[in-house]
Every structure is written in structure tokens, then in C-alpha cells.
Design a protein around this motif. Structure first.
Motif, PDB file in Angstrom:
ATOM      1  N   GLY A   1     129.215 129.688 119.508  1.00 49.08           N
ATOM      2  CA  GLY A   1     130.315 130.106 118.999  1.00 49.08           C
ATOM      3  C   GLY A   1     130.292 131.594 118.466  1.00 49.08           C
ATOM      4  O   GLY A   1     129.239 132.422 118.789  1.00 49.08           O
ATOM      5  N   PRO A   2     131.214 132.183 117.656  1.00 52.15           N
ATOM      6  CA  PRO A   2     131.139 133.394 117.430  1.00 52.15           C
ATOM      7  C   PRO A   2     129.746 133.678 116.457  1.00 52.15           C
ATOM      8  O   PRO A   2     129.324 133.224 115.615  1.00 52.15           O
ATOM      9  N   CYS A   3     129.347 135.160 116.796  1.00 56.06           N
ATOM     10  CA  CYS A   3     127.836 135.420 116.168  1.00 56.06           C
ATOM     11  C   CYS A   3     128.035 136.997 115.622  1.00 56.06           C
ATOM     12  O   CYS A   3     128.978 137.812 115.876  1.00 56.06           O
ATOM     13  N   LEU A   4     127.156 136.928 114.535  1.00 57.59           N
ATOM     14  CA  LEU A   4     126.938 138.179 114.100  1.00 57.59           C
ATOM     15  C   LEU A   4     125.634 138.686 114.181  1.00 57.59           C
ATOM     16  O   LEU A   4     124.553 137.993 114.036  1.00 57.59           O
ATOM     17  N   LEU A   5     125.515 139.875 115.093  1.00 58.22           N
ATOM     18  CA  LEU A   5     124.506 140.511 115.516  1.00 58.22           C
ATOM     19  C   LEU A   5     124.223 142.078 114.684  1.00 58.22           C
ATOM     20  O   LEU A   5     125.158 143.035 114.776  1.00 58.22           O
ATOM     21  N   ILE A   6     122.890 141.856 114.246  1.00 56.06           N
ATOM     22  CA  ILE A   6     122.551 142.937 113.067  1.00 56.06           C
ATOM     23  C   ILE A   6     121.482 143.685 113.899  1.00 56.06           C
ATOM     24  O   ILE A   6     120.417 143.193 113.985  1.00 56.06           O
TER      25      ILE A   6
ATOM     26  N   PRO B   1     127.990 144.442 101.192  1.00 61.95           N
ATOM     27  CA  PRO B   1     129.146 143.663 101.139  1.00 61.95           C
ATOM     28  C   PRO B   1     129.783 143.180 102.528  1.00 61.95           C
ATOM     29  O   PRO B   1     130.639 142.122 102.517  1.00 61.95           O
ATOM     30  N   VAL B   2     129.666 143.871 103.609  1.00 66.16           N
ATOM     31  CA  VAL B   2     130.290 143.634 104.771  1.00 66.16           C
ATOM     32  C   VAL B   2     129.644 142.353 105.506  1.00 66.16           C
ATOM     33  O   VAL B   2     130.201 141.313 105.702  1.00 66.16           O
ATOM     34  N   VAL B   3     128.282 142.371 105.271  1.00 62.42           N
ATOM     35  CA  VAL B   3     127.597 141.205 105.888  1.00 62.42           C
ATOM     36  C   VAL B   3     127.926 140.066 105.079  1.00 62.42           C
ATOM     37  O   VAL B   3     127.790 138.871 105.431  1.00 62.42           O
ATOM     38  N   GLU B   4     127.621 140.244 103.749  1.00 67.06           N
ATOM     39  CA  GLU B   4     127.814 138.920 102.948  1.00 67.06           C
ATOM     40  C   GLU B   4     129.288 138.272 103.209  1.00 67.06           C
ATOM     41  O   GLU B   4     129.217 137.062 103.285  1.00 67.06           O
ATOM     42  N   ARG B   5     130.491 139.233 103.542  1.00 71.97           N
ATOM     43  CA  ARG B   5     131.705 138.420 103.567  1.00 71.97           C
ATOM     44  C   ARG B   5     131.756 137.736 104.759  1.00 71.97           C
ATOM     45  O   ARG B   5     132.343 136.583 105.037  1.00 71.97           O
ATOM     46  N   LEU B   6     130.913 138.378 105.766  1.00 74.40           N
ATOM     47  CA  LEU B   6     130.964 137.509 107.169  1.00 74.40           C
ATOM     48  C   LEU B   6     130.199 136.399 107.219  1.00 74.40           C
ATOM     49  O   LEU B   6     130.499 135.296 107.783  1.00 74.40           O
ATOM     50  N   LEU B   7     129.108 136.328 106.246  1.00 72.88           N
ATOM     51  CA  LEU B   7     128.373 134.992 106.226  1.00 72.88           C
ATOM     52  C   LEU B   7     128.580 133.886 105.391  1.00 72.88           C
ATOM     53  O   LEU B   7     128.579 132.817 105.656  1.00 72.88           O
ATOM     54  N   ALA B   8     129.881 134.401 104.593  1.00 75.68           N
ATOM     55  CA  ALA B   8     130.745 133.614 103.760  1.00 75.68           C
ATOM     56  C   ALA B   8     131.859 132.940 104.672  1.00 75.68           C
ATOM     57  O   ALA B   8     132.344 131.979 104.205  1.00 75.68           O
ATOM     58  N   ASP B   9     132.137 133.330 105.866  1.00 80.94           N
ATOM     59  CA  ASP B   9     133.042 132.821 106.630  1.00 80.94           C
ATOM     60  C   ASP B   9     132.943 131.641 107.310  1.00 80.94           C
ATOM     61  O   ASP B   9     132.034 131.840 108.286  1.00 80.94           O
ATOM     62  N   GLY B  10     133.387 130.537 107.244  1.00 80.77           N
ATOM     63  CA  GLY B  10     133.196 129.244 107.845  1.00 80.77           C
ATOM     64  C   GLY B  10     133.158 129.175 109.293  1.00 80.77           C
ATOM     65  O   GLY B  10     132.763 128.274 110.336  1.00 80.77           O
ATOM     66  N   ARG B  11     133.945 130.624 110.142  1.00 81.41           N
ATOM     67  CA  ARG B  11     133.906 130.666 111.299  1.00 81.41           C
ATOM     68  C   ARG B  11     132.891 131.238 112.122  1.00 81.41           C
ATOM     69  O   ARG B  11     132.801 130.896 113.357  1.00 81.41           O
TER      70      ARG B  11
END
Length: 459
Positions: free
Chosen positions: A125-130, A193-203
Motif C-alpha cells: 500500500g501507500p509508502c513513505l520514502l525518506i 513535523p511533516v514526517v510525524e504527521r504522515l506516520l500518524a495517518d492510518g492510511r
């Protein structure tokens, strides 16, 4: 977008360009787009996903000089190394284009024979890539390649020091036919704050991070609440072992490559040189001679072999590590003093274990040499670290090479070789150097989940 921030040339301090400075609300919008595109991209036939990756590779290679100059300007490495990085980045797109069509499952009988066990692989599913600043293009394709090949959409956050290569790559993907919303770039000077917000999103379902172990620990803690799949490529403290029976000329060649590639600003850079006593003085002298001949200069100077460090903070840190080693009794054989934004190729001899260089990742062109008396001592010294990304060893003894290679507590070992990175090989470490693997057959597995179907054969 909430504003803009400058991207600086590390050689001159001049502003190259200003880019959008995203906030948490922009990151959520990017994730919205990734979520909206996920079902369609996952349903796209693997061959079509592969063709997009191949087209992106072709687009990348058609603009080698443009990408290379951009990498050099925002990161500082010499143009020759930047060109090599473009090719390395392109290799990941080709490799994972080939892997996209090889994702498979199994069909087998249950032990009792009364039903069938069917497994299939599906995108997580949707990924965050840093991605980090030291390889601003290749570390992105190493993540984006397998994510897209597996059928995942992504939010990509490049390092704030080097976002320009990433933005140009996003254009290449768009030109290659990647549908809108599949890859979403978020540039920001305020990553926390950007990454923290994304990691808190259940999607969000997956996090892949390359960077320091310190930051990696924080991200793992934040990812725990959502039970996210995580891939972590973290810090290293690579030992470079030279045994008395080694080919010293080859060992010095390998040492220069393992130390100076990317100006030493690499997680796989050799960090500690451990040399057997009978050859320690000769190895140190040869290495010092080679390092003293390395020419400093801006990356776009054709004669430059070693560019500036990424910023003043990193320059000061490297200088402090060298000063600490000298204060503990180390001898400077080459280099040892900063010149403007540059730190010269440096060799230190007689480095005691108390020096910070033995415990901390240098991330600069400094080679500290220590001496060992026998194989057990070499292994004990090499493994005496919480990190375990890569190690290098030089010996003509095949049995020793295998024996030591197996006992080194690292995820990768270069045997008579100063370069281990390759798109076809699994890259990653053990202990506090990370979780998971990037590249190789294993790389796409990080973006796939296994689903099991129990199929009853009776009507």
C-alpha cells in the motif's frame, strides 16, 4: 505550499535555487493523492509497471550530464562520481523493472491432503520514502524502483540539502507515463513535523528510511503505533581488515575506494582500518602517499578528486573527530586540517581505541589506522561496535576469507574488494545498522505482503 527554502552549493555557499517548503498539511495532500491512486496502480499489469520503469530509466540516461551537474552542484561530489551515480540510479530502475513481472506465489497441497494452500503477493500500500543527501539520486531509485514495481504508490521526501535531483527525477517519471498520484514529492526544511504527521495517518502502510541510526530509532518508535512495515538503512562503522598475507597494492587501492568514494560521506565508507602488525607501517605509508596526492576542489572542476563536505556542520564534526584522535595520541600522516569548505584526504596512525573515531561514523575522508596481532583480535576489534552494515577484508588465504567473512557481524562483506554496492545485490545491515534489504531479489519483498487462501476441494 507554505513558503520556499534555498538549496545551497556546498562549494561556494551560493543559492542554487529555492524550492517549496512543505508543511504537514501539504504532506497530507500528497498522501491523499497516493491513496487515491493506489488501487489503480496496484491493478496495473506488472508488465505495464515495468515498462514505465524502463521508460524512466531511458529518460534518466538521456539526461546524464544534466543530472550529474545538478548532483554536483547540490551535493558537491566531483562530476565523474556524479555521472557514476546516475548510472547506478538507472541500474535500480532496470533491475526492478525486471523484478516486477517475477512476483509470484505458491499452490500446494495441505499436509492432510484435504485442501489446497494458495499464496499470493500483494503490494503493501501507500509508502513513505525518506532519502538522504549523500546519494541524492541513487538512494531514491533504490526505494522508488521496488515500490513502483510492486504496485505501491508513494510519498517521497528527499533530504533538505539535496532536493533538486529528486524533483528532476519526478519530471522524468511523469514523462515516462507514470500516472498522477503514484509518486508524490514533498520538499521541506522542517522534516520532523511533516514526517510525524504522515506516520500518524492510518492510511500509510510502509516506511522506508535511509539516514542516521539516531533518527531511525525515533522513526521506528513513531511507526510502531500504526504497526507499519519498515525498512531502515542506518549508520555504519565499517572495519577494513588487512592481513599480513594481503596484496598490499590491491589493499591500498581498495582502501582509497572504500574511504574516498563520495568524499567518505557514505554509510559504507571504511571507518576503521585494522592492519596486521607485520605490514601496518608499509600499508600506512602507501595509503598516506596516495591520500596526499588527492586534489581538492569544487566538483565541477575537471581536475577535482575530492569535493567539499556537504555543509559547515559536517566539516566541523569531522575536524573535531580528528582533533580528538590526535589528542589521544594518534599521528597525522596526511591531511588533518580543513581548507575552506574542504577537508583533505587524511590518514591517522596509532589511533587508540579511546578515540571517538572508533565509535562514531566519520562521514568524511579520514582513514584512522590501528594495528592487530592475530585473527581473533582482528575479529574482536571489528565486531566491537553496535553497528553492522559492511566490512572489508584483504587476504590471499581463501579459507581465512571465508572464515572471517562468516564471523564478521555485518550484513555485507567486501572480500579483496573495496566496493560492494550493486543493484543486483541485497544492501543492508544487522544490529543498529538497520532492518530489511534494498536491491537484489530481496528488495521488492519489502513492498509486498503475502496473502494465504485456503481452498476447499470438496463441493
Amino acid at each position: 505550499m507554505t513558503g520556499r527554502f534555498p538549496v545551497l552549493d556546498p562549494a561556494t555557499g551560493e543559492v542554487i535555487e529555492e524550492v517549496h517548503d512543505a508543511g504537514p498539511e501539504d504532506a497530507v495532500a500528497a498522501l491523499d493523492a497516493a491513496v487515491a491512486a493506489q488501487a489503480a496502480w496496484a491493478g496495473t499489469p506488472p508488465r505495464e509497471r515495468a515498462e514505465v520503469l524502463r521508460a524512466a530509466r531511458a529518460g534518466l540516461l538521456s539526461r546524464i550530464e544534466e543530472f550529474a551537474l545538478l548532483i554536483t552542484r547540490e551535493m558537491g561530489k566531483p562530476l565523474a562520481e556524479s555521472r557514476a551515480e546516475v548510472h547506478y540510479a538507472a541500474d535500480f530502475l532496470l533491475w526492478f523493472a525486471e523484478e516486477a513481472v517475477r512476483v509470484s506465489g505458491e499452490y500446494r497441497a495441505s499436509p492432510g491432503g484435504d485442501f489446497r494452500i494458495v499464496t499470493t503477493r500483494q503490494p503493501v500500500g501507500p509508502c513513505l520514502l525518506i532519502s538522504p543527501w549523500n546519494f541524492p539520486l541513487a538512494m531514491i531509485t533504490r526505494k522508488v524502483g521496488p515500490a513502483l514495481a510492486a504496485g505501491c504508490t508513494a510519498v517521497l521526501k528527499p533530504a533538505e540539502d539535496t532536493p533538486l535531483s529528486c524533483l528532476l527525477l519526478a519530471r522524468v517519471f511523469a514523462d515516462a507515463g507514470l500516472p498522477p498520484g503514484v509518486l508524490n514529492v514533498v520538499t521541506t526544511s522542517r522534516p520532523a513535523p511533516v514526517v510525524e504527521r504522515l506516520l500518524a495517518d492510518g492510511r500509510l502502510r510502509k516506511l522506508s528510511f535511509t539516514g542516521s541510526t539516531q533518527v531511525g530509532r525515533l522513526l521506528l518508535a513513531q511507526a510502531a503505533d500504526g504497526v507499519l512495515r519498515t525498512s531502515m538503512e542506518l549508520g555504519g562503522n565499517a572495519p577494513f581488515l588487512v592481513f599480513a598475507d594481503a596484496d598490499l597494492e590491491a589493499a591500498v587501492d581498495g582502501a582509497v575506494l572504500a574511504k574516498l568514494r563520495n568524499g567518505g560521506q557514505s554509510c559504507v565508507a571504511a571507518n576503521r582500518f585494522l592492519v596486521e602488525a607485520p605490514v601496518a607501517d608499509e600499508f600506512a605509508a602507501r595509503l598516506a602517499e596516495r591520500m596526499e596526492s588527492v586534489r581538492l576542489g569544487p566538483g565541477d572542476d575537471p581536475g577535482s578528486q575530492l569535493g567539499p563536505l556537504i555543509n559547515r556542520r559536517q566539516l566541523d564534526r569531522v575536524a573535531a573527530l580528528v582533533d580528538d584522535a590526535v589528542a589521544h595520541g594518534a599521528r597525522v600522516l596526511a591531511g588533518g586540517k580543513a581548507t575552506g569548505p574542504y577537508y583533505p584526504a587524511t590518514v591517522l596512525a596509532d589511533v587508540p581505541e579511546a578515540a571517538r573515531l572508533h565509535r562514531e561514523e566519520i562521514f568524511g575522508p579520514v582513514a584512522p589506522i590501528s594495528v592487530f596481532e592475530d585473527e581473533p583480535t582482528a575479529l574482536a576489534m571489528a565486531n566491537d561496535t553496535p553497528y553492522g552494515l559492511v566490512a572489508y577484508l584483504y587476504t590471499r588465504d581463501l579459507a581465512r576469507a571465508v572464515r572471517v567473512g562468516e564471523r564478521l557481524e555485518t550484513g555485507m562483506v567486501g572480500i579483496n574488494r573495496g566496493l560492494v554496492s550493486n543493484a543486483a545485490a541485497p544492501f543492508g545491515g544487522v544490529k543498529q545498522s538497520g532492518l530489511g534489504r534494498e536491491g537484489g531479489f530481496e528488495g521488492i519483498e519489502e513492498y509486498l505482503s503475502t496473502k494465504y487462501l485456503a481452498v476447499d476441494l470438496h463441493p
